[in-house]
Write an enzyme that holds these catalytic residues in place. Structure first.
Site, PDB file in Angstrom:
ATOM      1  N   ASP A 116       0.877  -1.167   0.000  1.00  0.00           N
ATOM      2  CA  ASP A 116       0.000   0.000   0.000  1.00  0.00           C
ATOM      3  C   ASP A 116       0.918   1.221   0.000  1.00  0.00           C
ATOM      4  O   ASP A 116       1.742   1.383   0.899  1.00  0.00           O
ATOM      5  CB  ASP A 116      -0.881  -0.033   1.257  1.00  0.00           C
ATOM      6  CG  ASP A 116      -1.934   1.074   1.248  1.00  0.00           C
ATOM      7  OD1 ASP A 116      -3.037   0.837   1.742  1.00  0.00           O
ATOM      8  OD2 ASP A 116      -1.639   2.195   0.771  1.00  0.00           O
ATOM      9  N   ASP A 144      -3.269   2.313  -5.699  1.00  0.00           N
ATOM     10  CA  ASP A 144      -2.062   2.289  -4.848  1.00  0.00           C
ATOM     11  C   ASP A 144      -1.902   1.026  -4.017  1.00  0.00           C
ATOM     12  O   ASP A 144      -1.134   0.997  -3.079  1.00  0.00           O
ATOM     13  CB  ASP A 144      -1.999   3.565  -3.980  1.00  0.00           C
ATOM     14  CG  ASP A 144      -2.595   3.401  -2.601  1.00  0.00           C
ATOM     15  OD1 ASP A 144      -3.612   2.686  -2.482  1.00  0.00           O
ATOM     16  OD2 ASP A 144      -2.040   3.969  -1.656  1.00  0.00           O
ATOM     17  N   GLU A 145      -2.633  -0.030  -4.395  1.00  0.00           N
ATOM     18  CA  GLU A 145      -2.565  -1.267  -3.608  1.00  0.00           C
ATOM     19  C   GLU A 145      -2.500  -2.492  -4.495  1.00  0.00           C
ATOM     20  O   GLU A 145      -3.163  -2.541  -5.526  1.00  0.00           O
ATOM     21  CB  GLU A 145      -3.859  -1.425  -2.797  1.00  0.00           C
ATOM     22  CG  GLU A 145      -3.847  -0.770  -1.456  1.00  0.00           C
ATOM     23  CD  GLU A 145      -5.140  -1.075  -0.716  1.00  0.00           C
ATOM     24  OE1 GLU A 145      -5.404  -2.261  -0.453  1.00  0.00           O
ATOM     25  OE2 GLU A 145      -5.871  -0.126  -0.420  1.00  0.00           O
TER      26      GLU A 145
HETATM   27  P1  TTP Z   1      -5.085   5.219   0.706  1.00  0.00           P
HETATM   28  O1  TTP Z   1      -4.083   4.132   0.525  1.00  0.00           O
HETATM   29  O2  TTP Z   1      -6.254   4.964   1.572  1.00  0.00           O
HETATM   30  O3  TTP Z   1      -4.371   6.518   1.286  1.00  0.00           O
HETATM   31  P2  TTP Z   1      -2.929   7.112   1.053  1.00  0.00           P
HETATM   32  O4  TTP Z   1      -2.114   6.251   0.137  1.00  0.00           O
HETATM   33  O5  TTP Z   1      -3.061   8.535   0.614  1.00  0.00           O
HETATM   34  O6  TTP Z   1      -2.298   7.149   2.505  1.00  0.00           O
HETATM   35  P3  TTP Z   1      -1.757   5.927   3.395  1.00  0.00           P
HETATM   36  O7  TTP Z   1      -1.947   4.669   2.613  1.00  0.00           O
HETATM   37  O8  TTP Z   1      -0.313   6.241   3.644  1.00  0.00           O
HETATM   38  O9  TTP Z   1      -2.564   5.973   4.627  1.00  0.00           O
HETATM   39  O10 TTP Z   1      -5.651   5.668  -0.697  1.00  0.00           O
HETATM   40  C1  TTP Z   1      -4.842   5.732  -1.860  1.00  0.00           C
HETATM   41  C2  TTP Z   1      -5.194   6.952  -2.688  1.00  0.00           C
HETATM   42  O11 TTP Z   1      -6.569   6.931  -3.044  1.00  0.00           O
HETATM   43  C3  TTP Z   1      -4.976   8.257  -1.934  1.00  0.00           C
HETATM   44  O12 TTP Z   1      -3.661   8.756  -2.073  1.00  0.00           O
HETATM   45  C4  TTP Z   1      -6.019   9.153  -2.538  1.00  0.00           C
HETATM   46  C5  TTP Z   1      -7.119   8.240  -3.012  1.00  0.00           C
HETATM   47  N1  TTP Z   1      -8.278   8.321  -2.084  1.00  0.00           N
HETATM   48  C6  TTP Z   1      -9.339   9.193  -2.403  1.00  0.00           C
HETATM   49  O13 TTP Z   1      -9.308   9.864  -3.447  1.00  0.00           O
HETATM   50  N2  TTP Z   1     -10.390   9.271  -1.533  1.00  0.00           N
HETATM   51  C7  TTP Z   1     -10.454   8.548  -0.362  1.00  0.00           C
HETATM   52  O14 TTP Z   1     -11.426   8.674   0.404  1.00  0.00           O
HETATM   53  C8  TTP Z   1      -9.363   7.659  -0.054  1.00  0.00           C
HETATM   54  C9  TTP Z   1      -9.369   6.845   1.225  1.00  0.00           C
HETATM   55  C10 TTP Z   1      -8.306   7.585  -0.939  1.00  0.00           C
HETATM   56 MG    MG Z   2      -1.999   4.165   0.451  1.00  0.00          MG
END
Ligand code: TTP
Ligand code: MG
Length: 354
Positions: A8, A106-107
């Site tokens: 992630d 991103d996963e």
């Molecule tokens: P996440 O992996 O949930 O968040 P992140 O990568 O920004 O932070 P971390 O993993 O370090 O906690 O989500 C991945 C991407 O998806 C995030 O950068 C932006 C997008 N996203 C949205 O647009 N809306 C949302 O509600 C969420 C949770 C994520």
């Molecule tokens: Mg993330």
């Protein structure tokens, strides 16, 4: 032994923005999804400095602005750019993993046959050279791997041996378990079940009465650290390459040079992955951050010339119809398919035409 890893990316969209504008990393940064222009919209994500101020994904922009300091920067989300970076991350995984299941921008889950920790370290180092950062969790199934990737965020690497899964999960709050939403968590907490270990201590019949038989059984399996290790390989449906042109321009001939370069780079990547495409498109970003996309279905194709011809035509048409000051220009190939399959398909059609 087969290991399942989950990756992630850390503050993904924010890190992507910091990549092309490193000064942003010094400040609290908020990535915004605007709904009706102006100020209404939501926070897509924020960097860790902005999270310290309490600004989080999903929050309304008006609330985020109240929490922001003077130096906090708000930028609009640029999904094309993040998809491009996401593809780069996935190619890193592909060079180490036996199989990959991408689950979001991103996963991803991926399978490693041996030396999981060593390989994960290399993956993280390669991702760092891209200017990004990731957290990786490893175990023998998807559920525990995902819990492990969250365990030490950001920049984490957590390996949970099959023998220590129960211990690893014991003190995790129930709401962190996949499938436990706010409602289920509230019901569980009413019965003093706030941690995973409490699920294990409950009688099956009590849990079933509370959540229903299926949900209770599924939760109990997770609490024991059980889960599926089957990965569904992700089909790449589209690939794109976007370049920033040296100086903003509305001159078709000038922009075309960058388009040709983008086509050439994309073609190389398609070729490496043995992909043909059924649709060609362009992506134009203007100086005022508007995005224009145009695409056209074409007979399944693999050639660079064909891709350039189609993209070029789309660019010409777009610029003929309006005056745009272009900042970035990109090409996209979609409806991707394996070249092998395509060859047999066209052979089949050739045979029919005889
Ligand atoms: P996440 O992996 O949930 O968040 P992140 O990568 O920004 O932070 P971390 O993993 O370090 O906690 O989500 C991945 C991407 O998806 C995030 O950068 C932006 C997008 N996203 C949205 O647009 N809306 C949302 O509600 C969420 C949770 C994520
Ligand atoms: Mg993330």
């Amino acid at each position: 032994m087969k290991w399942i890893a989950h990756i992630d990316m850390d503050a993904f969209f924010a890190k992507c923005e910091e990549l092309r504008n490193p000064e942003l990393g010094e400040k609290p940064l908020v990535i915004c999804i605007y709904t009706r222009g102006g100020d209404s919209g939501a926070v897509s994500t924020s960097n860790y400095k902005a999270r310290e101020l309490g600004i989080k994904s999903g929050m309304s922009l008006s609330k985020a602005k109240k929490l922001a300091t003077d130096e906090t920067v708000f930028v609009p989300a640029d999904h094309e750019f993040y998809s491009e970076k996401s593809e780069e991350v996935m190619s890193v995984l592909r060079s180490y993993a036996d199989k990959i299941q991408k689950t979001s921008v991103d996963e991803a889950y991926f399978k490693l046959r041996n030396y999981p920790e060593k390989k994960a370290k290399k993956i993280k180092a390669d991702i760092e050279t891209l200017g990004l950062s990731a957290s990786v969790g490893i175990s023998d199934n998807k559920f525990v791997a995902k819990m492990a990737s969250e365990h030490d965020k950001p920049d984490g690497l957590t390996v949970v041996d099959p023998g220590s899964k129960k211990e690893f999960l014991a003190d995790k709050p129930v709401e962190q378990v996949q499938g436990v939403g706010d409602k289920t968590a509230a019901k569980l907490k009413e019965r003093d079940v706030s941690k995973v270990k409490h699920i294990r201590q409950k009688e099956s019949s009590d849990l079933a009465a509370l959540l229903g038989k299926n949900k209770a059984a599924s939760l109990q399996r997770k609490a024991r650290g059980e889960g599926s290790a089957r990965l569904e390989e992700t089909e790449t449906k589209q690939m794109s390459k976007i370049l920033t042109i040296s100086s903003n321009s509305s001159d078709y001939r000038y922009i075309r040079k960058f388009l040709a370069e983008a086509v050439s780079q994309l073609h190389l990547r398609l070729k490496k992955r043995s992909k043909g495409y059924g649709k060609a498109g362009i992506i134009v970003k203007t100086a005022d951050l508007e995005t224009y996309t145009r695409s056209k279905k074409i007979k399944n194709s693999v050639g660079e010339d064909k891709l350039l011809r189609e993209a070029d035509l789309l660019l010409k048409q777009l610029l003929q119809n309006q005056e745009l000051t272009v900042r970035r220009i990109g090409v996209r190939a979609s409806d991707l398919m394996d070249r092998d399959r395509q060859t047999s398909l066209s052979n089949f059609q050739d045979a029919r035409n005889l």
